[in-house]
Design a protein around this motif. Structure first.
Motif, PDB file in Angstrom:
ATOM      1  N   GLU A   1      26.424 109.122  17.880  1.00  0.00           N
ATOM      2  CA  GLU A   1      27.408 110.699  18.209  1.00  0.00           C
ATOM      3  C   GLU A   1      26.934 111.136  18.839  1.00  0.00           C
TER       4      GLU A   1
ATOM      5  N   GLN B   1      30.148 115.154  19.602  1.00  0.00           N
ATOM      6  CA  GLN B   1      30.988 115.288  17.827  1.00  0.00           C
ATOM      7  C   GLN B   1      30.723 116.192  17.142  1.00  0.00           C
TER       8      GLN B   1
ATOM      9  N   ARG C   1      31.871 117.980  14.071  1.00  0.00           N
ATOM     10  CA  ARG C   1      31.532 117.112  12.476  1.00  0.00           C
ATOM     11  C   ARG C   1      31.016 118.534  12.187  1.00  0.00           C
TER      12      ARG C   1
END
Length: 145
Positions: A48, A52, A56
């Protein structure tokens, strides 16, 4: 190696007209430890990138989708502090709620949330670096109006 985490400082405006008094910040209260208050954030997963991770974690912890937020260009902040004797880096971006009435859905990691004006947000956020960052964000937002 330093632990790395990423998150979003999420705010909403209560009136359409720009005013520093209309801005509220989202803080979540942890279900563990000292039950401290923090913006949504968490550890970077393998593969990641930092942003991101921030999106998330925001979805996992507050139930907010990236599509419900507007990422604010020009603000990114790194905090560095020790946790259990190990260095930790947390990277924050700034995001505005598109609809200030969007429901917050907490995960098991948190037991409560509050939308707070700057002064109250600083009282809830016990750590000096977090308080300083919230004040910096507020200045940043007010300077853009």
């Amino acid at each position: 190696m330093a632990v790395r985490a990423c998150g979003l400082i999420i705010y909403r405006r209560l009136q359409p007209a720009p005013s520093s008094n209309s801005i509220e910040y989202l803080l979540l209260q942890t279900s563990y430890g000292t039950h401290h208050w923090t913006p949504p954030k968490g550890h970077v997963d393998p593969g990641e990138d930092d942003l991101q991770t921030a999106f998330r974690e925001t979805q996992e912890e507050a139930g907010l989708q990236a599509s419900q937020l507007t990422l604010i260009e020009g603000y990114k902040k790194e905090l560095h502090y020790p946790v259990h004797g190990k260095p930790k880096t947390v990277v924050y971006w700034l995001a505005e709620m598109k609809d200030c009435n969007t429901e917050i859905k907490l995960s098991e990691e948190h037991q409560a949330f509050q939308w707070l004006k700057l002064e109250d947000a600083c009282k809830f956020a016990e750590y000096e670096d977090m308080q300083a960052m919230l004040k910096e964000v507020h200045q940043f937002l007010c300077s853009r109006e």
